[in-house]
Design a protein around this motif. Structure first.
Motif, short mmCIF file in Angstrom:
data_model
loop_
_atom_site.label_atom_id
_atom_site.label_comp_id
_atom_site.label_asym_id
_atom_site.label_seq_id
_atom_site.Cartn_x
_atom_site.Cartn_y
_atom_site.Cartn_z
N LEU A 89 0.80 -1.23 0.00
CA LEU A 89 0.00 0.00 0.00
C LEU A 89 0.83 1.28 0.00
N HIS A 90 2.16 1.20 0.21
CA HIS A 90 2.90 2.41 0.59
C HIS A 90 2.79 3.55 -0.44
N ASP A 91 2.73 3.22 -1.71
CA ASP A 91 2.71 4.28 -2.74
C ASP A 91 1.34 4.47 -3.39
N THR A 92 0.31 3.82 -2.87
CA THR A 92 -1.02 3.96 -3.50
C THR A 92 -1.49 5.41 -3.46
N GLY A 93 -0.95 6.19 -2.51
CA GLY A 93 -1.35 7.60 -2.41
C GLY A 93 -1.03 8.41 -3.66
N TRP A 94 -0.07 7.94 -4.48
CA TRP A 94 0.21 8.62 -5.76
C TRP A 94 -1.05 8.67 -6.62
N GLY A 95 -1.94 7.70 -6.42
CA GLY A 95 -3.17 7.65 -7.21
C GLY A 95 -4.16 8.74 -6.86
N ILE A 116 4.57 17.33 -2.63
CA ILE A 116 3.80 16.22 -3.18
C ILE A 116 4.23 14.87 -2.58
N ARG A 117 5.47 14.78 -2.13
CA ARG A 117 5.95 13.57 -1.44
C ARG A 117 5.18 13.36 -0.14
N PHE A 118 5.05 14.45 0.64
CA PHE A 118 4.30 14.34 1.89
C PHE A 118 2.83 14.00 1.59
N GLU A 119 2.30 14.60 0.52
CA GLU A 119 0.88 14.35 0.18
C GLU A 119 0.65 12.88 -0.16
N HIS A 120 1.57 12.27 -0.94
CA HIS A 120 1.32 10.87 -1.32
C HIS A 120 1.41 9.95 -0.11
N GLU A 121 2.21 10.32 0.88
CA GLU A 121 2.27 9.52 2.11
C GLU A 121 0.96 9.64 2.89
N GLY A 151 5.75 8.92 6.06
CA GLY A 151 7.17 9.25 6.17
C GLY A 151 8.09 8.27 5.46
N HIS A 152 7.53 7.30 4.69
CA HIS A 152 8.42 6.29 4.09
C HIS A 152 9.45 6.92 3.15
N ASP A 153 9.11 8.06 2.53
CA ASP A 153 10.07 8.75 1.67
C ASP A 153 10.73 9.94 2.37
N THR A 154 10.02 10.55 3.31
CA THR A 154 10.45 11.84 3.84
C THR A 154 11.07 11.76 5.23
FE LIG Z 1 6.70 6.70 -1.98
#
Ligand SMILES: [Fe+2]
Ligand SMILES: [Fe+2]
Length: 232
Positions: A89-95, A116-121, A151-154
């Motif tokens: 599920l970690h990157d589904t927020g990109w959708g 946008i990184r924070f938003e997708h998280e 926070g997985h990216d940030t």
């Molecule tokens: Fe990500």
């Protein structure tokens, strides 16, 4: 009577040593030889098909899930289901973010700190909370999934073994030739330059020794396959 707070889902401690040594077997063969096993997560996949159609998630997420399962084999202390659901599920927020901003902000400049990184998280956590309870996942488990996604990216550091395995699986897919084919375009790099970047920047970010071993083996195979020594 006041409601008792739900007990937190237990996670495994992340050892201090870097890279974290493997406690179980490490499989560094091509990832296509061991697709993610089992069908227990099929209902979760079906719930997020729409969200997988953005930013190559329908390639990235299943490949990263396969790597995550290998990392769990190398780290039997980790909560395997937590790692598997969180990576799925970690990157589904990109959708659910503005698609035109994904490349313009998400992959250029200081892309790790782009809004946008924070938003997708954040959106990924919202999706997890929409999808998982109805499929029978308990609230403390869903909280633990969201703690990894958020926070997985940030976020700078991993806070548990499960968090670390998700982070490594999130990076490992790029070393496979499918990941290079997709992600080099996002960064507007040719394959040779992109594989150089993987070596110089991404391998040092890996947390576990198992991930370093898998990444190095994949990188060697991908470079040979794509003839990056010549086509540069
Ligand atoms: Fe990500
Ligand atoms: Fe990702």
């Amino acid at each position: 009577m006041t409601a008792q707070p739900a007990q937190a889902h237990r996670t495994a401690d992340l050892p201090a040593e870097r890279p974290v040594p493997a406690a179980g077997p490490v499989d560094a063969s091509p990832i296509s030889l061991t697709p993610a096993a089992g069908d227990d997560l099929d209902p979760v996949w079906r719930s997020v098909v729409t969200e997988t159609r953005t930013r190559g998630n329908d390639i990235h997420l299943p490949i990263s899930l396969a790597y995550a399962e290998r990392l769990c084999d190398a780290h039997p202390d980790a909560d395997r289901l937590l790692v598997r659901v969180a990576i799925l599920l970690h990157d589904t927020g990109w959708g659910r973010v503005d698609e035109s901003r994904i490349i313009s902000e998400g992959f250029t400049g200081d892309w790790r700190k782009a809004a946008i990184r924070f938003e997708h998280e954040k959106q990924g956590c919202i999706i997890a909370r929409e999808v998982l309870p109805g499929l029978g996942y308990a609230e403390p488990f869903v909280d633990a999934v969201c703690a990894i996604i958020d926070g997985h990216d940030t976020r700078q550091d991993a806070y548990s073994l499960e968090d670390a395995l998700v982070r490594d699986a999130d990076r490992l897919w790029r070393f496979d030739h499918a990941g290079i084919a997709l992600a080099s375009g996002w960064f507007r790099m040719d394959p040779a330059t992109y594989t150089d970047r993987l070596q110089a920047e991404i391998i040092p970010e890996l947390i576990t020794a198992a991930a370093v071993e898998m990444a190095s083996a994949d990188l060697g195979r991908s470079r040979a396959l794509l003839k990056t020594a010549v086509i540069r």
